[in-house]
Design a protein around this motif. Structure first.
Motif, PDB file in Angstrom:
ATOM      1  N   ILE A   6     -11.019   8.632  -5.958  1.00 21.18           N
ATOM      2  CA  ILE A   6     -10.164   8.914  -7.119  1.00 21.18           C
ATOM      3  C   ILE A   6      -8.912   9.651  -6.643  1.00 21.18           C
ATOM      4  CG2 ILE A   6      -9.983  10.088  -9.331  1.00 21.18           C
ATOM      5  CD1 ILE A   6     -13.036   9.917  -9.554  1.00 21.18           C
ATOM      6  N   VAL A   7      -7.739   9.134  -7.051  1.00 22.62           N
ATOM      7  CA  VAL A   7      -6.468   9.757  -6.672  1.00 22.62           C
ATOM      8  C   VAL A   7      -5.646  10.009  -7.934  1.00 22.62           C
ATOM      9  CG1 VAL A   7      -4.413   9.584  -5.222  1.00 22.62           C
ATOM     10  CG2 VAL A   7      -6.527   8.406  -4.533  1.00 22.62           C
ATOM     11  N   ASP A   8      -5.497  11.274  -8.293  1.00 23.03           N
ATOM     12  CA  ASP A   8      -4.728  11.646  -9.485  1.00 23.03           C
ATOM     13  C   ASP A   8      -4.309  13.103  -9.336  1.00 23.03           C
ATOM     14  OD1 ASP A   8      -4.162  12.530 -12.345  1.00 23.03           O
ATOM     15  OD2 ASP A   8      -4.632  10.420 -12.682  1.00 23.03           O
ATOM     16  N   ASP A   9      -3.088  13.417  -9.765  1.00 18.80           N
ATOM     17  CA  ASP A   9      -2.620  14.792  -9.606  1.00 18.80           C
ATOM     18  C   ASP A   9      -3.149  15.735 -10.677  1.00 18.80           C
ATOM     19  OD1 ASP A   9      -0.978  13.369 -11.423  1.00 18.80           O
ATOM     20  OD2 ASP A   9       0.619  14.842 -11.221  1.00 18.80           O
ATOM     21  N   GLU A  10      -3.850  15.195 -11.690  1.00 23.26           N
ATOM     22  CA  GLU A  10      -4.411  16.035 -12.741  1.00 23.26           C
ATOM     23  C   GLU A  10      -5.906  16.254 -12.490  1.00 23.26           C
ATOM     24  OE1 GLU A  10      -3.309  15.148 -16.821  1.00 23.26           O
ATOM     25  OE2 GLU A  10      -1.807  13.735 -16.085  1.00 23.26           O
ATOM     26  N   ASP A  35      -2.735  13.585  -4.557  1.00 21.59           N
ATOM     27  CA  ASP A  35      -1.418  12.980  -4.368  1.00 21.59           C
ATOM     28  C   ASP A  35      -1.546  11.786  -3.427  1.00 21.59           C
ATOM     29  OD1 ASP A  35       1.660  13.667  -4.864  1.00 21.59           O
ATOM     30  OD2 ASP A  35       1.444  12.890  -2.819  1.00 21.59           O
ATOM     31  N   GLY A  36      -0.624  10.842  -3.568  1.00 20.72           N
ATOM     32  CA  GLY A  36      -0.657   9.667  -2.707  1.00 20.72           C
ATOM     33  C   GLY A  36      -0.512   9.987  -1.240  1.00 20.72           C
ATOM     34  N   ALA A  37       0.101  11.111  -0.920  1.00 26.06           N
ATOM     35  CA  ALA A  37       0.269  11.513   0.476  1.00 26.06           C
ATOM     36  C   ALA A  37      -1.058  11.810   1.157  1.00 26.06           C
ATOM     37  CB  ALA A  37       1.187  12.733   0.555  1.00 26.06           C
ATOM     38  N   GLU A  38      -2.088  12.097   0.380  1.00 25.01           N
ATOM     39  CA  GLU A  38      -3.391  12.471   0.937  1.00 25.01           C
ATOM     40  C   GLU A  38      -4.335  11.279   1.094  1.00 25.01           C
ATOM     41  OE1 GLU A  38      -5.011  15.348  -1.743  1.00 25.01           O
ATOM     42  OE2 GLU A  38      -3.105  16.387  -1.982  1.00 25.01           O
ATOM     43  N   VAL A  39      -3.916  10.114   0.618  1.00 26.52           N
ATOM     44  CA  VAL A  39      -4.864   9.007   0.471  1.00 26.52           C
ATOM     45  C   VAL A  39      -5.239   8.352   1.791  1.00 26.52           C
ATOM     46  CG1 VAL A  39      -5.219   6.734  -0.573  1.00 26.52           C
ATOM     47  CG2 VAL A  39      -4.095   8.535  -1.862  1.00 26.52           C
ATOM     48  N   LEU A  40      -4.265   8.054   2.633  1.00 23.02           N
ATOM     49  CA  LEU A  40      -4.532   7.244   3.824  1.00 23.02           C
ATOM     50  C   LEU A  40      -5.631   7.815   4.717  1.00 23.02           C
ATOM     51  CD1 LEU A  40      -3.826   4.704   5.362  1.00 23.02           C
ATOM     52  CD2 LEU A  40      -1.979   5.965   6.500  1.00 23.02           C
ATOM     53  N   MET A  53      -6.180   4.741  -8.390  1.00 22.91           N
ATOM     54  CA  MET A  53      -4.922   5.341  -7.949  1.00 22.91           C
ATOM     55  C   MET A  53      -3.979   5.602  -9.131  1.00 22.91           C
ATOM     56  SD  MET A  53      -3.082   5.858  -4.976  1.00 22.91           S
ATOM     57  CE  MET A  53      -3.461   4.559  -3.771  1.00 22.91           C
ATOM     58  N   ASP A  54      -3.673   6.878  -9.362  1.00 18.01           N
ATOM     59  CA  ASP A  54      -2.668   7.214 -10.372  1.00 18.01           C
ATOM     60  C   ASP A  54      -1.336   6.592  -9.961  1.00 18.01           C
ATOM     61  OD1 ASP A  54      -1.300   8.322 -12.473  1.00 18.01           O
ATOM     62  OD2 ASP A  54      -1.346  10.370 -11.712  1.00 18.01           O
ATOM     63  N   VAL A  55      -0.632   5.999 -10.904  1.00 17.29           N
ATOM     64  CA  VAL A  55       0.610   5.313 -10.557  1.00 17.29           C
ATOM     65  C   VAL A  55       1.781   6.277 -10.421  1.00 17.29           C
ATOM     66  CG1 VAL A  55       1.421   4.757 -12.879  1.00 17.29           C
ATOM     67  CG2 VAL A  55       1.863   3.173 -11.014  1.00 17.29           C
ATOM     68  N   ARG A  56       1.732   7.413 -11.123  1.00 17.17           N
ATOM     69  CA  ARG A  56       2.823   8.396 -11.053  1.00 17.17           C
ATOM     70  C   ARG A  56       2.287   9.724 -10.521  1.00 17.17           C
ATOM     71  NH1 ARG A  56       7.517   7.391 -14.252  1.00 17.17           N
ATOM     72  NH2 ARG A  56       7.408   5.433 -15.424  1.00 17.17           N
ATOM     73  N   ASP A  61       4.004   8.376  -4.845  1.00 15.76           N
ATOM     74  CA  ASP A  61       3.424   7.733  -6.024  1.00 15.76           C
ATOM     75  C   ASP A  61       2.441   6.631  -5.617  1.00 15.76           C
ATOM     76  OD1 ASP A  61       4.862   5.363  -5.451  1.00 15.76           O
ATOM     77  OD2 ASP A  61       6.542   5.947  -6.723  1.00 15.76           O
ATOM     78  N   GLY A  62       1.787   6.057  -6.637  1.00 14.79           N
ATOM     79  CA  GLY A  62       0.770   5.057  -6.370  1.00 14.79           C
ATOM     80  C   GLY A  62       1.295   3.772  -5.772  1.00 14.79           C
TER      81      GLY A  62
END
Length: 215
Positions: A6-10, A35-40, A53-56, A61-62
């Motif tokens: 799960i990727v979301d800033d909230e 945040d998207g920066a943490e995903v990879l 993935m949250d788009v914003r 961003d997503g």
């Protein structure tokens, strides 16, 4: 077991999604990111089947996170973007970047689980009417020669048209009066010829080339 990242800033959104997914047999949340920066690095270490993935998001961003995952990870996960509004311009760009579908944050529990199943199986198009609406707004004039250059057979063209309507393999088989295995072969051929990762990418190509009208 379908593993989900799960990727979301909230934090509240992540907590709610985790509770829903972990309560469903056959699904498990293996990690979270804000945040998207943490995903990879998480995708590389956890190897999830699906990324929600949250788009914003504030830093990466997503859309960019989706591009990064799909361009750098061998056998990458399916990506399901989550958004507040289905007509969000970011959603369509995320789909073009390689996301397999999208989910509204206000979706009911059963809709969230069904969306995860659909994306994990890649057996049908997720929310075809909504994707068609987004394509009608954004796809005009793009990629005009892609389907023509792919040289689909007549049968493959029929299958692509039915895919764009959101039909599953079984439903396409019933429509064309052929076996499900035959449909799977045609779908595989369509994806290969269009160089599409999944059904969503193939259908977007069909809309953007004008092969199928989104109107």
């Amino acid at each position: 077991m379908t593993d989900v990242l799960i990727v979301d800033d909230e934090v509240l959104i992540r907590t709610g999604l985790r509770a829903i997914i972990d309560a469903e047999p056959g699904f498990a949340v293996v990690g979270e990111a804000g945040d998207g920066a943490e995903v990879l690095p998480l995708v590389r270490s956890l190897r999830p089947d699906v990324v929600l993935m949250d788009v914003r998001m504030p830093r990466v961003d997503g859309i960019q996170a989706t591009r990064t995952i799909l361009s750098t990870v061998p056998e990458p996960p399916r990506i399901l973007v989550i958004t507040t509004f289905e007509n969000d311009d970011y959603v369509y760009e995320a789909l073009r970047a390689g996301a397999s579908g999208f989910l509204l944050k206000r979706a009911r529990t059963e809709e969230i689980i069904q969306a995860l199943r659909t994306v994990a199986l890649s057996d049908s198009l997720l929310f075809p009417a909504a994707i068609r609406g987004l394509a009608a707004r954004h796809a005009s004039g793009r990629d005009a020669d892609r389907v023509r250059a792919a040289r689909l057979t007549d049968r493959e063209g029929e299958v692509l048209t039915l895919m764009a309507r959101g039909l599953s393999n079984a439903e396409i088989a019933g429509e064309l009066v052929v076996s499900v295995e035959t449909v799977k072969t045609h779908v595989g051929n369509v994806l290969a010829k269009l160089r599409a990762r999944d059904r969503t990418q193939a259908v977007i190509a069909a809309y953007e080339s004008g092969f199928v009208s989104p109107s």
